[in-house]
Enzyme design. Structure first.
Site, mmCIF file in Angstrom:
data_model
loop_
_atom_site.group_PDB
_atom_site.id
_atom_site.type_symbol
_atom_site.label_atom_id
_atom_site.label_comp_id
_atom_site.label_asym_id
_atom_site.label_seq_id
_atom_site.Cartn_x
_atom_site.Cartn_y
_atom_site.Cartn_z
ATOM 1 C CE LYS A 1 48.405 -11.080 40.011
ATOM 2 N NZ LYS A 1 49.275 -9.921 39.715
HETATM 3 C C1 LIG Z 1 50.566 -9.385 39.434
HETATM 4 C C2 LIG Z 1 51.145 -8.075 39.823
HETATM 5 C C3 LIG Z 1 52.456 -7.686 39.482
HETATM 6 C C4 LIG Z 1 53.348 -8.519 38.608
HETATM 7 O O1 LIG Z 1 53.641 -9.752 39.167
HETATM 8 P P1 LIG Z 1 54.144 -10.955 38.252
HETATM 9 O O2 LIG Z 1 54.331 -12.074 39.202
HETATM 10 O O3 LIG Z 1 55.399 -10.516 37.613
HETATM 11 O O4 LIG Z 1 53.069 -11.196 37.257
HETATM 12 C C5 LIG Z 1 52.930 -6.473 39.953
HETATM 13 N N1 LIG Z 1 52.165 -5.670 40.708
HETATM 14 C C6 LIG Z 1 50.902 -5.998 41.044
HETATM 15 C C7 LIG Z 1 50.108 -5.074 41.855
HETATM 16 C C8 LIG Z 1 50.367 -7.206 40.620
HETATM 17 O O5 LIG Z 1 49.121 -7.520 40.971
#
Ligand SMILES: *Cc1c(COP(=O)(O)O)cnc(C)c1O
Length: 307
Positions: free
Chosen positions: A159
């Protein structure tokens, strides 16, 4: 606009909101090599509070940092504790947490040299990301003109801040065109994910989500898969095309911010009945029960705290 809280945790100390500032020559501000998390805390039925899957989010934060080669100067336990501390010091019985790991000042070349790795954790109040009505009625989506990252161009398991240029481009385009969210396809043309959410489709009671190739391994995605399986649904991680989405009985996005948001229309095609379908509604309802501590079977997903 985000509403100010009292304190932000910054490099191991709690500082007043207005003093949590950085220099304009912060390396990550220029080149995007930072990582972050989005975490939610909920008020529970018994009057206490719980952070949803906090340890899993911090593990992913450290994984994201590892992928980018960033050495985080705090360990998992310290970061978990810091998150709870931020909620408590701000008096938040529920709220959204935003941990951020970034490269500070020093070298200004692309190579970050030995610039310090800095960590901030902010918290604020954030209601339904796409609106209360979206959770009820579903949203309208367009296939983006922007493609999701190739797995060897960006690191899709991280992320990472820089990954979000792609998300911002897609989201702004979708909103300008009158949609709530963007759906992105992968470099092969299969459905990938949205700007910050994973996607699920339902047809004939079988549930499908994108495999973990071009998509972020969402913790909500993982939670929904476990919950759906427990409720007796078949859950497949399989590539699918945009036209398979068009003819789904139901579709929804999952994410910490978006929670479980039904999709009622894609590229001017109505999905199913054009509203939240029965499977989506059930999963959404059960998901909210879990995060609010109303399903003891999932107590291990909750990091309980008291204000
Ligand atoms: C944060 C995010 C998600 C969702 O992840 P969670 O852990 O469910 O919050 C999905 N796709 C992307 C690109 C993200 O950055």
């Amino acid at each position: 606009m985000v509403q100010k809280s009292e304190k932000i945790w910054f490099d191991g100390r709690l500082v007043p909101w207005d003093e949590a500032n950085v220099h304009v020559l912060t390396h990550t501000l220029h080149y995007g090599a930072g990582v972050f998390e989005g975490i939610r805390a909920y008020e529970c039925a018994d009057g206490g509070s719980a952070v949803f899957r906090l340890e899993d989010h911090i593990r992913r934060l450290l994984d994201s940092a590892h992928i980018l080669g960033l050495t985080v100067p705090f360990d998992k336990d310290e970061l978990v504790e810091a998150c709870v501390e931020v909620l408590k010091v701000n008096g938040f019985s529920s709220g959204y947490l935003r941990p951020l790991v970034f490269i500070g000042t020093g070298a200004m070349g692309v190579h970050p040299g030995d610039n310090p790795i800095r960590v901030a954790i902010a918290a604020w109040q954030w209601g339904a990301y796409l609106g209360e009505e979206a959770l009820e009625k579903g949203i309208r989506v367009r296939t983006s003109s922007f493609t999701r990252h190739h797995v060897n161009v960006m690191m899709t398991k991280a992320k990472a801040c820089g990954n979000y240029v792609n998300s911002v481009l897609a989201k702004v385009e979708a909103v300008k065109d009158g949609y709530n969210e963007a759906l992105m396809l992968d470099t092969q043309g299969f459905v990938s994910e949205a700007s910050g959410e994973n996607i699920f489709i339902v047809r004939d009671e079988a549930i499908k989500t994108t495999p973990l190739t071009s998509v972020l391994p969402g913790i909500t995605r993982n939670s929904i898969m476990a919950l759906a399986a427990e409720l007796g649904y078949e859950v497949l991680e399989q590539l699918f095309t945009r036209d398979e989405l068009y003819i789904a009985d139901e579709a929804f996005f999952s994410g910490t911010a978006a929670e479980v948001t039904p999709i009622r229309e894609v590229d001017h095609r109505t999905i199913g009945q054009g509203k939240a379908g029965p499977v989506t509604r059930l999963l959404q309802q059960e998901f909210f029960k879990i995060v609010k501590g109303e399903n003891p079977d999932y107590a291990s997903w909750l990091h309980r705290y008291e204000i």
